[in-house]
Design a protein around this motif. Structure first.
Motif, PDB file in Angstrom:
ATOM      1  N   GLN A  48       0.851  -1.183   0.000  1.00 20.33           N
ATOM      2  CA  GLN A  48       0.000   0.000   0.000  1.00 20.33           C
ATOM      3  C   GLN A  48       0.882   1.227   0.000  1.00 20.33           C
ATOM      4  O   GLN A  48       1.934   1.237   0.614  1.00 20.33           O
ATOM      5  CB  GLN A  48      -0.895   0.053   1.245  1.00 20.33           C
ATOM      6  CG  GLN A  48      -1.790   1.288   1.203  1.00 20.33           C
ATOM      7  CD  GLN A  48      -2.575   1.445   2.478  1.00 20.33           C
ATOM      8  OE1 GLN A  48      -2.300   0.743   3.433  1.00 20.33           O
ATOM      9  NE2 GLN A  48      -3.514   2.333   2.490  1.00 20.33           N
TER      10      GLN A  48
ATOM     11  N   GLY B 215     -11.754  -4.868   1.277  1.00 22.75           N
ATOM     12  CA  GLY B 215     -11.553  -3.548   1.871  1.00 22.75           C
ATOM     13  C   GLY B 215     -12.331  -3.381   3.152  1.00 22.75           C
ATOM     14  O   GLY B 215     -13.173  -4.188   3.532  1.00 22.75           O
TER      15      GLY B 215
ATOM     16  N   SER C 221      -8.519   0.130   0.608  1.00 19.90           N
ATOM     17  CA  SER C 221      -8.913  -0.633  -0.572  1.00 19.90           C
ATOM     18  C   SER C 221      -8.653  -2.114  -0.378  1.00 19.90           C
ATOM     19  O   SER C 221      -8.947  -2.920  -1.248  1.00 19.90           O
ATOM     20  CB  SER C 221      -8.128  -0.142  -1.798  1.00 19.90           C
ATOM     21  OG  SER C 221      -6.734  -0.346  -1.595  1.00 19.90           O
TER      22      SER C 221
END
Length: 405
Positions: free
Chosen positions: A4, A238, A247
């Motif tokens: 991420q 998510g 997400s």
């Protein structure tokens, strides 16, 4: 490593911090009157006119309405009498008698004054009779000069200023955590559970988290920080976290000290016949160890200092470089853990092959922003941490820019 960007959610760019000058304290202003004195009502009072003149009563003299004639007009004069001739000898006798009496009386008063001696009045009588012996030389007392009364000055107690706090850059680059040395092995092993299901992934992550807690507690305390175990949550898609919406990508949230793992992707890869099962397990272990590296940054204060540096960065490019230093450090710390426990994980040839593949094929080239470092520098930091097992080798904040590109 985390997949991420950036870790924990990138804070919105607000530009360089404003430079605040020292406040100009102006205090309450005094109003001055016409005479230049402090403000307020000008007291005038009643003018003083001197002592009051008290008029006394009006005296018009004796008598009634003026001196004059009585009623009835002028009176006829009476016949003159000679009796006054008889009174003259008598008056002379009386005057002579009074004179003789006065002379005698005065003579008597003078005699009384000469023969009467008043007793003296003493204001002090000695308690003992005076001695016939002469006294010694009179004692003279020198006048004593008045000594001014002085008060010794008391030492002023001053509170020492608080010690200077380290700057944000000093925290990220010189924290005691970097001096905690080589990490000893803690006997960690890859969990037997696998990612064939979310339940299996959850079990794997919990076992890895417990092993990481055990491996890092000593070094956090050696760096004079308080150790707190991390939390871990395996996500099946998510979800909402204290750090904002996600997400579903793996990340760490420092607000609650929790690692969020993208379990769905791992389960899909594990059940894909074209993907190596060993690669999935090494990837799971490396991701958990990377996100735990962010937990270490949180415990040591590096995260807070990083955030201040990020907001103070003058350009977007500078922000991205600072973000890369943060992420690459977490990758290096992950490798320190794996190198320290290579004998027990164990790091077999198959494990090391997948580990090398990950180091050479991870980077921002497959992402939308350059937040985690390119695939050119990933192998450098992963091998640096794995081979040294030393936290000092993961100080990315003092590295040159080409090492964090």
């Amino acid at each position: 490593m985390s997949n991420q960007h950036p870790y924990g959610g990138q804070p919105p760019y607000q530009g360089p911090p404003q430079q605040w000058g020292a406040p100009q304290y102006q205090g309450p202003q005094q109003q001055f009157g016409a005479q230049g004195g402090p403000g307020g009502p000008q007291y005038a009072g009643t003018p003083y006119a001197g002592p009051q003149q008290y008029p006394g009563p009006q005296y018009g003299g004796p008598g009634g309405p003026g001196f004059g004639w009585g009623p009835g007009g002028p009176q006829q004069p009476k016949k003159k009498s000679k009796g006054w001739l008889v009174l003259i000898p008598l008056m002379l006798v009386a005057v002579v008698g009074l004179w003789i009496f006065g002379v005698v009386n005065k003579h008597n008063r003078l005699n009384d004054h000469d023969h009467t001696s008043p007793e003296p009045t003493y204001s002090y009588s000695p308690s003992t009779d005076p001695s016939d012996e002469p006294t010694e030389a009179p004692t003279t007392t020198e006048p004593t000069e008045a000594q001014p009364t002085t008060t010794a000055p008391q030492p002023t107690k001053t509170t020492p200023p608080p010690p200077r706090q380290p700057t944000s850059y000093e925290v990220v680059s010189r924290d005691l955590f970097y001096r905690t040395g080589t990490q000893p092995g803690t006997g960690c092993r890859l969990p037997a559970a696998n990612a064939s299901s979310i339940a299996g992934e959850t079990a794997f992550n919990r076992a890895m988290k417990a092993c990481l807690d055990r491996a890092w507690a000593r070094q956090v305390r050696l760096g004079r920080d308080v150790f707190r175990p991390a939390n871990v949550i395996t996500m099946n898609g998510g979800g909402q976290t204290p750090c904002g919406g996600s997400s579903g990508r793996s990340h760490y949230c420092d607000s609650n000290g929790t690692i969020y793992i993208d379990g769905r992707s791992d389960v899909q890869n594990y059940n894909n016949s074209r993907v190596s099962k060993m690669w999935v397990r090494v990837h799971m272990a490396d991701t958990m160890a990377h996100e735990y590296g962010h937990h270490l940054q949180n415990l040591t204060g590096i995260s807070d200092a990083f955030a201040e540096l990020w907001y103070a960065a003058p350009t977007k490019a500078a922000q991205l470089e600072i973000n890369r230093r943060m992420e690459i450090q977490a990758t290096c710390l992950s490798s320190v853990f794996q190198g320290a426990n290579k004998a027990t994980l164990p790091v077999s040839r198959a494990y090391k092959n997948e580990y090398n593949f990950i180091s050479h094929n991870s980077g921002d080239e497959w992402d939308t922003q350059r937040t985690h470092g390119s695939k050119v520098v990933q192998p450098y930091w992963m091998n640096r941490g794995f081979n040294s097992r030393n936290v000092a080798q993961c100080n990315t904040f003092i590295a040159t820019s080409d090492k964090v590109r």
